[in-house]
Design a protein around this motif. Structure first.
Motif, PDB file in Angstrom:
ATOM      1  N   THR A  48      45.596  40.568  29.575  1.00 13.34           N
ATOM      2  CA  THR A  48      46.867  41.249  29.316  1.00 13.34           C
ATOM      3  C   THR A  48      47.619  40.653  28.138  1.00 13.34           C
ATOM      4  N   ASP A  49      47.578  39.308  28.036  1.00 16.13           N
ATOM      5  CA  ASP A  49      48.393  38.628  27.032  1.00 16.13           C
ATOM      6  C   ASP A  49      47.772  37.264  26.756  1.00 16.13           C
ATOM      7  N   SER A  50      47.829  36.832  25.495  1.00 14.47           N
ATOM      8  CA  SER A  50      47.218  35.540  25.136  1.00 14.47           C
ATOM      9  C   SER A  50      47.923  34.354  25.795  1.00 14.47           C
ATOM     10  N   ARG A  51      49.146  34.578  26.277  1.00 18.31           N
ATOM     11  CA  ARG A  51      49.886  33.482  26.908  1.00 18.31           C
ATOM     12  C   ARG A  51      49.467  33.258  28.361  1.00 18.31           C
ATOM     13  N   VAL A  53      54.080  37.152  32.422  1.00 14.08           N
ATOM     14  CA  VAL A  53      54.553  36.905  31.054  1.00 14.08           C
ATOM     15  C   VAL A  53      56.062  37.152  30.939  1.00 14.08           C
TER      16      VAL A  53
END
Length: 443
Positions: free
Chosen positions: A144-147, A224
């Motif tokens: 979903t997100d690189s974080r 996130v």
């Protein structure tokens, strides 16, 4: 084995147990038995962590010798074991105190018509399928997100079971049911800040679950969104309980009007029938016979028939929630609540989630609660919380490490609005709840 055959076999065992109890000296008895098959699969960081199959079953018997009560249980269903279990229950009863309120439910309250509530939707307990669901949900979340830097795992569970209850006042009935769920828990990091959140889906029918991609992505987005959380200053502000957790507010109310709290005089709502508890626009309706409902049941844990009940009408408490024992203690009659509530639905004010934020203006949107600082005796409420700070109806930033406090009597009466998008994954169904003012303890 066909489920009808399994049901019949369990009913025979329950009947045999009740007959034995009467023969060995019990004046009354009840027995319940369940058989559950299930699979539980978890993955973590795209690797298989656990695969468990379960095949559990057991019988519990409760006997009454006059007003004395004894319980025993067994997983061994041989004739010798059943006889020994009943003997032990009767032996235990001889050493317990007399209690004139104990006993099986009154015969006139027992369920005689057992409707089919469409609770059983079997699907093969397939480890490969289950694992694929968990892995896909986790994969979608991680992407979903690189974080998103870590995962507490994807999890798929399926349970197929049969439950039978019988007592010596004329019931020996049961029904099969199924339950499926899929969840994903993720961890995100931004600089030194780490946050964790999850998403899940649950249904009586496997093909009615949300997709693994939805579960993973939802978990990812929610995780996130919590990054960069701050503390806020101490203040008194309006608070919205997000629908995911709003049922807890009503859960405290349910606890306070349940028989056990009332006869022990440990409730802030003693002597409250026919009094105003909520705003006059709010009602709570119990609907135990919803088809495929997660909390549907034709009878309660004592075999008492469940019926549609308006618990709150126009803000006014209509009924306490009673089992046979608590009803006798209070000089009232049971209303089918041994074991809890069955599909309680809270009315709403028609607000969309966006309109609810606008209605609040400036305040706190709570998405997570921590701790158990709720006193049902006097209604005092204080819990750790996290969520989002809202200004002019728009979310500004995430917040954490705060405490929200109030008194449940005030909180319930000060509900200003309830969102129309309802959380339906539990026994209590409600939208997000706006309370006009609460104390926030922060900086």
């Amino acid at each position: 084995m066909q489920v009808e055959q399994q049901l019949s076999e369990i009913q025979n065992i329950v009947e045999e147990t009740l007959t034995l109890a009467k023969k060995l000296g019990a004046t009354a008895a009840e027995a319940s038995m369940s058989k559950v098959q299930g699979i539980s699969v978890t993955s973590r960081m795209q690797e298989v962590e656990t695969i468990e199959f379960t095949n559990d079953g057991g019988l519990g018997v409760c006997v009454f010798v006059g007003n004395k009560k004894g319980n025993a249980s067994t997983a061994d269903l041989s004739p010798q074991a059943l006889k020994l279990t009943v003997e032990k229950a009767i032996e235990i009863a001889k050493y317990t105190s007399e209690d004139k309120c104990s006993g099986v439910a009154d015969a006139e309250m027992i369920a005689t018509d057992i409707p089919d509530l469409d609770l059983y939707h079997p699907q093969e307990l397939d480890a490969e399928f289950a694992l694929a669901q968990a892995l896909e949900a986790e994969k979608a979340g991680l992407e979903t997100d690189s974080r998103i830097v870590n995962s507490d795992g994807g999890s798929y569970n399926a349970n197929l079971g049969v439950r039978v209850y019988g007592n010596t006042n004329g019931i020996n009935a049961g029904y099969p049911s199924s339950r499926y769920s899929l969840s994903c828990v993720l961890i995100a990091q931004q600089d030194e800040d780490m946050q964790r959140d999850y998403a899940y889906t649950v249904s009586r029918e496997a093909d009615k679950l949300e997709t693994p991609e939805w579960v993973g992505k939802q978990a990812g987005l929610q995780t996130v969104s919590r990054l960069g959380a701050r503390k806020i200053d101490t203040a008194k502000v309006p608070v919205i309980f997000h629908r995911d957790i709003a049922s807890s507010v009503f859960g405290h109310f349910i606890g306070a009007v349940s028989g056990g709290s009332l006869y022990r005089k440990s409730s802030f709502l003693l002597d409250s029938v026919n009094t105003q508890i909520f705003p006059s626009w709010l009602s709570i309706q119990e609907r135990p016979h919803l088809l495929r409902g997660l909390a549907s049941s034709p009878f309660d844990n004592e075999g008492v028939r469940t019926v549609d009940t308006d618990i709150i009408s126009d803000g006014i408490l209509q009924h306490y929630l009673l089992s046979s024992y608590s009803a006798r203690k209070l000089g009232l009659q049971t209303n089918g609540h041994a074991g809890g509530i069955h599909n309680c639905i809270v009315t709403d004010t028609g607000h969309s989630d966006e309109n609810l934020l606008r209605e609040m203006g400036t305040g706190l949107l709570v998405t997570e609660l921590m701790g158990q600082g709720v006193n049902i005796v006097n209604g005092d409420y204080s819990r750790g919380a996290a969520g989002f700070w809202v200004e002019n109806g728009v979310i500004q930033y995430p917040v954490h490490e705060i405490t929200i406090a109030g008194n449940l009597k005030d909180m319930l009466m000060n509900i200003a609005a309830i969102g129309k998008q309802r959380e339906v994954r539990g026994a209590l169904q409600t939208g997000s709840v706006l309370i006009s003012e609460m104390q926030i303890a922060g900086n």
